[in-house]
Design a protein around this motif. Structure first.
Motif, mmCIF file in Angstrom:
data_model
loop_
_atom_site.group_PDB
_atom_site.id
_atom_site.type_symbol
_atom_site.label_atom_id
_atom_site.label_comp_id
_atom_site.label_asym_id
_atom_site.label_seq_id
_atom_site.Cartn_x
_atom_site.Cartn_y
_atom_site.Cartn_z
ATOM 1 N N CYS A 20 -37.443 79.928 -20.095
ATOM 2 C CA CYS A 20 -36.755 78.815 -20.768
ATOM 3 C C CYS A 20 -35.301 78.736 -20.328
ATOM 4 O O CYS A 20 -34.786 77.637 -20.064
ATOM 5 N N LYS A 80 -40.402 73.335 -27.876
ATOM 6 C CA LYS A 80 -40.020 73.770 -26.526
ATOM 7 C C LYS A 80 -41.039 73.248 -25.519
ATOM 8 O O LYS A 80 -42.230 73.191 -25.815
ATOM 9 N N PHE A 82 -40.763 74.006 -21.296
ATOM 10 C CA PHE A 82 -39.956 74.434 -20.164
ATOM 11 C C PHE A 82 -40.859 74.827 -19.001
ATOM 12 O O PHE A 82 -41.926 75.413 -19.207
#
Length: 152
Positions: A20, A80, A82
């Motif tokens: 990330c 998230k 990524f």
């Protein structure tokens, strides 16, 4: 070798946190900004219990990660998404986004909200998300992020 979307192993969480950070850094942020984001971009064991997390892998290589949380209002939040920098624009992000959309729908959500990095917002728009205002950054006081919504 084919891309696989699967649940992460607990032992992979530190590597996913670093993935990330590498992914976020592609936008040219300085070291102080990146350090301010570290907590928000990291995974811990509680994330596996409180949200849905998946990794994109090819062979033994981790290429990306996605996290979806359900809100108290019954909406999904794309917490998230990524992708390893070398894998950008190779379909990994699209595959992870499709997984997140399908999981959110399966959990009964009628929409998924996305608080995106300003540089990543065009990616989500291409996949059908629409602008829905701004949201405060969870890492940097005073910074506002594009908020997008994908309706199901």
């Amino acid at each position: 070798m084919q891309l696989t979307i699967r649940a992460p192993d607990i032992e992979e969480l530190p590597a996913l946190s670093e993935l990330c950070m590498r992914s976020k850094a592609v936008w040219g942020y300085d070291a102080a900004f990146m350090e301010a984001c570290r907590r928000e971009l990291s995974f811990d064991v509680s994330d596996l219990a409180s949200s849905q997390v998946a990794v994109a892998a090819r062979g033994g290589s981790l290429l990306g990660v996605v996290q979806v949380r359900m809100t108290a209002e019954g909406e999904a939040d794309l917490a998230k998404l990524f992708v390893e920098p070398a894998e950008l624009r190779h379909g990994v992000g699209q595959a992870l986004f499709a997984w997140a959309r399908d999981v959110a729908r399966g959990l009964g959500a009628v929409r998924m909200t996305i608080e995106a990095d300003p540089e990543a917002a065009p990616f989500y728009r291409r996949l059908g998300a629409r602008d829905a205002g701004l949201a405060p950054s969870g890492s940097v006081a005073g910074r506002m992020l594009p908020k997008l919504v994908l309706e199901f």
